[in-house]
Design a protein around this motif. Structure first.
Motif, short mmCIF file in Angstrom:
data_model
loop_
_atom_site.label_atom_id
_atom_site.label_comp_id
_atom_site.label_asym_id
_atom_site.label_seq_id
_atom_site.Cartn_x
_atom_site.Cartn_y
_atom_site.Cartn_z
N MET A 97 -10.26 0.97 -10.06
CA MET A 97 -9.40 1.28 -9.19
C MET A 97 -9.05 -0.01 -7.95
O MET A 97 -8.01 -0.07 -7.54
CB MET A 97 -9.67 2.64 -8.61
CG MET A 97 -9.57 3.96 -9.44
SD MET A 97 -7.94 4.01 -9.82
CE MET A 97 -7.72 3.23 -11.54
N TYR A 143 -1.89 -3.07 -6.42
CA TYR A 143 -1.42 -2.41 -5.42
C TYR A 143 -2.45 -2.68 -4.14
O TYR A 143 -2.05 -2.41 -3.00
CB TYR A 143 -0.84 -1.21 -5.49
CG TYR A 143 0.44 -1.05 -6.17
CD1 TYR A 143 1.64 -1.34 -5.58
CD2 TYR A 143 0.64 -1.03 -7.64
CE1 TYR A 143 2.89 -1.21 -6.35
CE2 TYR A 143 1.57 -0.73 -8.38
CZ TYR A 143 2.74 -0.99 -7.69
OH TYR A 143 4.08 -1.01 -8.59
N ASN A 144 -3.91 -2.85 -4.49
CA ASN A 144 -4.79 -2.79 -3.50
C ASN A 144 -5.08 -3.98 -2.91
O ASN A 144 -6.12 -4.44 -2.65
CB ASN A 144 -6.16 -2.11 -4.26
CG ASN A 144 -6.10 -0.71 -4.43
OD1 ASN A 144 -5.07 0.01 -3.75
ND2 ASN A 144 -6.52 -0.06 -5.48
N SER A 165 0.11 6.41 2.14
CA SER A 165 -0.74 5.76 0.86
C SER A 165 -0.44 6.45 -0.22
O SER A 165 -0.82 7.65 -0.55
CB SER A 165 -2.27 5.65 1.26
OG SER A 165 -2.88 4.99 0.21
N GLN A 166 -0.02 5.63 -1.16
CA GLN A 166 0.39 6.04 -2.39
C GLN A 166 -0.98 5.99 -3.39
O GLN A 166 -0.93 6.61 -4.41
CB GLN A 166 1.32 5.06 -3.30
CG GLN A 166 2.69 5.13 -2.43
CD GLN A 166 3.42 6.34 -2.43
OE1 GLN A 166 3.33 7.38 -3.17
NE2 GLN A 166 4.55 6.54 -1.41
N ARG A 167 -1.81 5.51 -3.09
CA ARG A 167 -3.14 5.37 -3.88
C ARG A 167 -4.45 5.99 -3.28
O ARG A 167 -5.41 5.82 -3.83
CB ARG A 167 -3.52 4.02 -4.12
CG ARG A 167 -2.63 3.43 -5.37
CD ARG A 167 -2.08 2.05 -5.11
NE ARG A 167 -1.05 1.61 -4.23
CZ ARG A 167 0.02 1.95 -4.25
NH1 ARG A 167 0.60 2.60 -5.52
NH2 ARG A 167 0.96 1.39 -3.54
N VAL A 210 -6.66 -2.52 -8.96
CA VAL A 210 -5.34 -2.47 -9.07
C VAL A 210 -4.48 -3.08 -8.26
O VAL A 210 -4.76 -3.24 -7.09
CB VAL A 210 -5.06 -0.74 -8.84
CG1 VAL A 210 -3.57 -0.65 -8.64
CG2 VAL A 210 -5.49 0.18 -9.99
N HIS A 263 0.91 -1.19 0.11
CA HIS A 263 -0.02 -0.02 0.03
C HIS A 263 0.96 1.17 -0.14
O HIS A 263 0.48 2.35 -0.46
CB HIS A 263 -0.89 0.03 1.14
CG HIS A 263 -1.93 -0.97 1.34
ND1 HIS A 263 -2.57 -1.44 2.32
CD2 HIS A 263 -2.42 -1.95 0.28
CE1 HIS A 263 -3.49 -2.30 2.03
NE2 HIS A 263 -3.37 -2.72 0.69
N LEU A 313 5.44 2.28 -4.34
CA LEU A 313 5.19 2.51 -6.08
C LEU A 313 5.78 1.53 -6.90
O LEU A 313 5.39 1.54 -7.82
CB LEU A 313 5.49 4.01 -6.07
CG LEU A 313 4.89 5.15 -5.59
CD1 LEU A 313 5.54 6.62 -5.68
CD2 LEU A 313 3.50 5.13 -6.20
N SER A 323 -6.72 7.93 -5.78
CA SER A 323 -7.47 7.11 -6.64
C SER A 323 -8.90 6.83 -6.21
O SER A 323 -9.77 6.34 -7.16
CB SER A 323 -6.87 5.62 -6.49
OG SER A 323 -5.52 5.79 -7.21
#
Length: 194
Positions: free
Chosen positions: A148, A153-154, A114-116, A151, A31, A34, A119
């Motif tokens: 989303m 990464y989630n 959190s990088q997302r 994705v 999470h 990147l 989104s």
């Protein structure tokens, strides 16, 4: 010119698969990262709520959710979680894990970057009407919402571990087809069949 007939090699069960990694894993907290150097080796350890069909992208197919419903106004997404799924430590997966995961992604606790989170601009709240139902309520329709969620990464993380600590940088505990076995920085990342 005649092409040779395809080989009739039967697939074999088991064995070791060696894969070249793109680089060192920065941390195990998908999470917060990147780099695909993080998600590629860790992805088989986890599951997503829904995922892209590898045979027909961008079609969305079930993963931890066996089915879902979208309200006519596009502001409520209800997912029905598969029963009998367990984390690698034996703890059953429930809607509480999905809720904790997405709240961590969208509204991260102190110390978690959190990088997302951007989104999900429309997400207002996540509800769990029962142990196997999770509902995402949006402030306004977001056409990309389902995409989303899919994705890679989630990934869905275990609430019981998130409750103990926010830092997941050295933990890899999922529900996926492989279990974390070991990691030696710059040398190897190992996983074994779940």
């Amino acid at each position: 010119m005649v092409s040779p007939a395809p080989s009739k090699v039967e697939p074999q069960y088991g064995g070791i698969l060696n894969i070249v990694m793109l680089g060192d894993i920065i941390s195990f907290d998908v999470h917060q990262e990147l780099s695909s150097a993080t998600v590629r080796p860790l992805f088989p350890i986890y599951n997503l709520l829904v995922r892209n069909d590898p045979q027909d992208e961008p079609k969305i197919i079930p993963d931890l959710a066996e089915k879902w419903e979208i309200s006519p106004d596009g502001q409520v997404y209800t997912f029905f979680i598969r029963k009998g799924v367990k984390f690698h430590d034996g703890v059953p997966l429930t809607s509480a894990d999905v809720k904790a995961t997405f709240e961590r992604i969208v509204w991260p606790p102190k110390g978690v970057l959190s990088q997302r989170k951007d989104s999900f601009p429309a997400l207002e709240k996540v509800e769990t009407p029962d142990a196997y139902t999770v509902r995402f309520v949006l402030k306004f329709p977001q056409a990309s919402f389902l995409q989303m969620i899919a994705v890679p990464y989630n990934i869905v993380m275990p609430k019981h571990l998130l409750d103990k600590k926010a830092d997941m940088k050295r933990d890899a505990l999922g529900t996926g087809p492989f279990k974390f076995k070991g990691y030696m920085r710059g040398v190897a990342f190992e996983a074994e069949k779940n």
